[in-house]
Scaffold this motif. Structure first.
Motif, PDB file in Angstrom:
ATOM      1  N   LYS A  34      -3.731 -10.731  -5.989  1.00 48.77           N
ATOM      2  CA  LYS A  34      -3.650  -9.371  -5.479  1.00 48.77           C
ATOM      3  C   LYS A  34      -4.600  -8.475  -6.253  1.00 48.77           C
ATOM      4  O   LYS A  34      -4.767  -8.621  -7.459  1.00 48.77           O
TER       5      LYS A  34
ATOM      6  N   ILE B  98      -5.913  -4.261  -6.679  1.00 47.68           N
ATOM      7  CA  ILE B  98      -5.591  -2.867  -6.385  1.00 47.68           C
ATOM      8  C   ILE B  98      -6.884  -2.125  -6.111  1.00 47.68           C
ATOM      9  O   ILE B  98      -7.837  -2.219  -6.879  1.00 47.68           O
TER      10      ILE B  98
ATOM     11  N   ASP C  45       0.830  -1.205   0.000  1.00 49.61           N
ATOM     12  CA  ASP C  45       0.000   0.000   0.000  1.00 49.61           C
ATOM     13  C   ASP C  45       0.862   1.251   0.000  1.00 49.61           C
ATOM     14  O   ASP C  45       0.672   2.173  -0.785  1.00 49.61           O
TER      15      ASP C  45
ATOM     16  N   VAL D  53      -3.656  -2.411  -1.512  1.00 49.55           N
ATOM     17  CA  VAL D  53      -3.499  -3.708  -2.168  1.00 49.55           C
ATOM     18  C   VAL D  53      -4.179  -4.740  -1.277  1.00 49.55           C
ATOM     19  O   VAL D  53      -3.831  -4.883  -0.106  1.00 49.55           O
TER      20      VAL D  53
END
Lengths: 345, 259
Positions: free
Chosen positions: B254, B256, B234, B247
């Motif tokens: 992962k 965003i 982050d 994140v």
């Protein structure tokens, strides 16, 4: 091993390449036929084809064919080949289907160079040719450098603007030379330039341009694959193993030198360099492996045909440049209307 | 540092204009063989410049860039073309080539100086189209393609070069969602076949999905380099983009998030 669909798809492509090659040989054959027929065509002893017996019996006819028509025909052939090949090279290197050697100050430069020579240096064929070639290269160089410095528009627009400006400069220079020229001897000779024509071609004139044209056209022919690569963006051309700056310079030189050479003998013969590459691409596709050699053959046929008309249609000679412009512009308009010239950007 | 490096940047500085100073400065980077490196950063960070340096198109002011231990400026044009391929962000196509003819251009570094492509080159080109998944349009005109299809043709041309190192400049910028997925899958397959990849991207998701090394750039400097897992935090992403980013991880992937 490649998949079955791949090999059948590729067979289609190979067959198309094969038919391109066959068509190419057919064109070559057609060109040879046209060349021989044109050798017999003329207005002596009467308008039309000269007969074989006549050629054997009449010494004057033989002299006429060998010493006037033959060098003239070869020059017409080289003129068409050089201008068309030059057109293909310019259009590829500038990634623009609408440029031709004349656009970037080359033709105007050559004309100015020839007039400069006629007025100030005397009219020996070799000196005129050298002067025309020098100013043609100067015209191109000036257009190119100017385009790099213009702070307006995209690259193509800048090139065209620069070319127009440089051409105008040379036209103005030509005007001054015409004003200074002796109206009885020099002015008619300059005027011949602006109309274009092959009436004054002799063996020595032809021989003076033959080496540079043959060498340049051979270079272009041998590098016909590279021309595809150099039409790409510079970084991309570089990434697939080309040295774009060096190779572009080589190809441009090999396109401008023969253009300048044939113009120095034939004067301003317009539209060949623009229209023939389009016809060639329309028939053979854009791949310069086929489009470039085919453009040379088509260009040769076009100028031979136009020159045949120029020397036989009327009792007096019709300037060649008028006919190529007339026919070229006509064909161009038909092409534009029929499917549209595809220009991206 | 287990695998040996294919390409190393050592103390590289570069700029376009002496007066306005370097665009990139003191750049150190090592691309592991078979690794995928993503360069992430805001507009104007110098990502494309980095890529063009790796290509050998731009010459560094200072420092060296080596491929397999050899300075890239000393490798012949042809040889370099067999080893490094570029997928540009976009390309101006002025003439009506067929897709296959266009991909065939990628075989140029394998041809002798005056040579023409033969059947083997056609086969490699067609296979490249199959790998990218667009063999069905091989005979279409380049001028008739959509932006996404064009991008995939450029990818196929680069694959036809059979490169060791593949450079991608914003590869997903013209792609719709399904083509993005195709591209990610393609990159993962390439990685398995041992090709080293260096890509720039605006999209952190793409970088997270495919890369094992992440380079964060800002204003011509490499802010941080390291394994993607460790770098994509982050704090790091928020810092280089200057907006808050989070994140998150769901089902091992992962994601965003912003705002």
């Amino acid at each position: 091993m490649i998949s079955e669909t791949a090999s059948s798809e590729l067979q289609v492509v190979y067959r198309r390449n094969q038919s391109h090659r066959r068509l190419f040989w057919a064109l070559l054959f057609g060109l040879a036929f046209l060349f021989l027929a044109s050798l017999l065509l003329g207005r002596y002893p009467a308008p039309g084809l000269i007969s074989w017996e006549r050629l054997n019996q009449d010494d004057l006819a033989r002299l006429l064919v060998l010493n006037l028509r033959l060098p003239r025909l070869i020059t017409a052939l080289l003129l068409g080949m050089a201008l068309s090949a030059g057109g293909v090279v310019f259009q590829m290197l500038f990634s623009n289907p609408l440029v031709e050697p004349g656009f970037l100050g080359v033709s105007q430069g050559a004309s100015f160079g020839a007039a400069f020579c006629i007025v100030l240096l005397g009219s020996s064929a070799v000196v005129i040719q050298g002067s025309a070639a020098f100013f043609a290269l100067l015209g191109l160089g000036m257009s190119y450098l100017l385009a790099r410095r213009i702070r307006y528009g995209g690259w193509v627009l800048r090139l065209v603007l620069a070319g127009i400006a440089v051409s105008a400069l040379f036209s103005a220079g030509l005007g001054i030379l015409k004003y200074l020229a002796d109206p009885l001897s020099q002015l008619p000779e300059i005027t011949f330039w602006l109309l274009g024509g092959l009436a004054s071609v002799t063996w020595p004139k032809l021989l003076s341009i033959l080496p540079v044209v043959l060498v340049s056209l051979s270079v272009l022919f041998l590098l016909r694959w590279r021309l595809n690569v150099l039409a790409l963006n510079e970084e991309t051309a570089f990434s697939i193993g080309a040295a774009p700056q060096r190779e572009r310079l080589l190809l441009l030189t090999a396109a401008v030198l023969p253009t300048a050479a044939v113009i120095s003998v034939a004067g301003m013969v317009g539209w060949v360099g623009l229209i023939i590459p389009h016809i060639s691409r329309r028939i053979f596709g854009s791949d310069t492996r086929y489009a470039l050699p085919a453009a040379m053959l088509l260009g040769g046929m076009f100028t031979i045909l136009c020159d045949d008309l120029a020397r036989t249609l009327l009792a007096g000679e019709i300037p060649l440049g008028i006919l190529t412009s007339l026919l070229g512009a006509g064909v161009f308009l038909i092409l534009m209307i029929s499917r549209g010239v595809k220009v991206e950007r | 540092m287990s695998a040996p490096a294919l390409m190393t940047f050592d103390q590289v500085a570069f700029g376009y204009n002496r007066a306005s100073g370097p665009v990139l400065d003191n750049l150190n980077l090592s691309l592991k063989k078979g690794g995928v490196t993503a360069v992430l950063g805001p507009n104007g960070a110098g990502k494309t410049t980095l890529l063009l340096l790796a290509l050998g198109w731009l010459k560094p002011w200072k420092g060296t860039i080596q491929l397999d231990g050899k300075r890239i400026q000393q490798i012949s044009r042809r040889h370099l073309g067999q080893q490094i391929a570029l997928i540009p962000q976009s390309e101006h196509i002025p003439f009506e080539y067929s897709v296959l003819e266009y991909v065939l251009l990628g075989r140029t570094p394998y041809l002798p100086p005056l040579g023409l492509p033969g059947e083997e080159d056609y086969e490699v080109a067609y296979e490249a189209l199959e790998r990218v998944g667009i063999a069905h349009i091989s005979r279409q005109s380049m001028l008739a393609l959509s932006g996404g299809e064009k991008q995939l043709v450029l990818a196929a041309r680069a694959l036809a070069q059979k490169p060791k190192l593949l450079l991608l400049d914003e590869p997903t910028s013209h792609l719709d969602l399904s083509n993005k997925v195709h591209l990610v899958e393609l990159l993962q397959r390439l990685k398995l076949s041992g090709v080293t990849v260096l890509m720039t991207t605006h999209e952190p998701e793409i970088a997270l999905a495919v890369s094992d090394q992440l380079v964060l750039m800002q204003k011509g400097r490499v802010v941080l380099t390291g394994e993607t897992e460790a770098v994509a935090t982050d704090q790091n992403l928020s810092q280089i983009y200057g907006v808050p980013i989070r994140v998150t991880s769901s089902e091992g992937r992962k994601q965003i998030n912003w705002l």
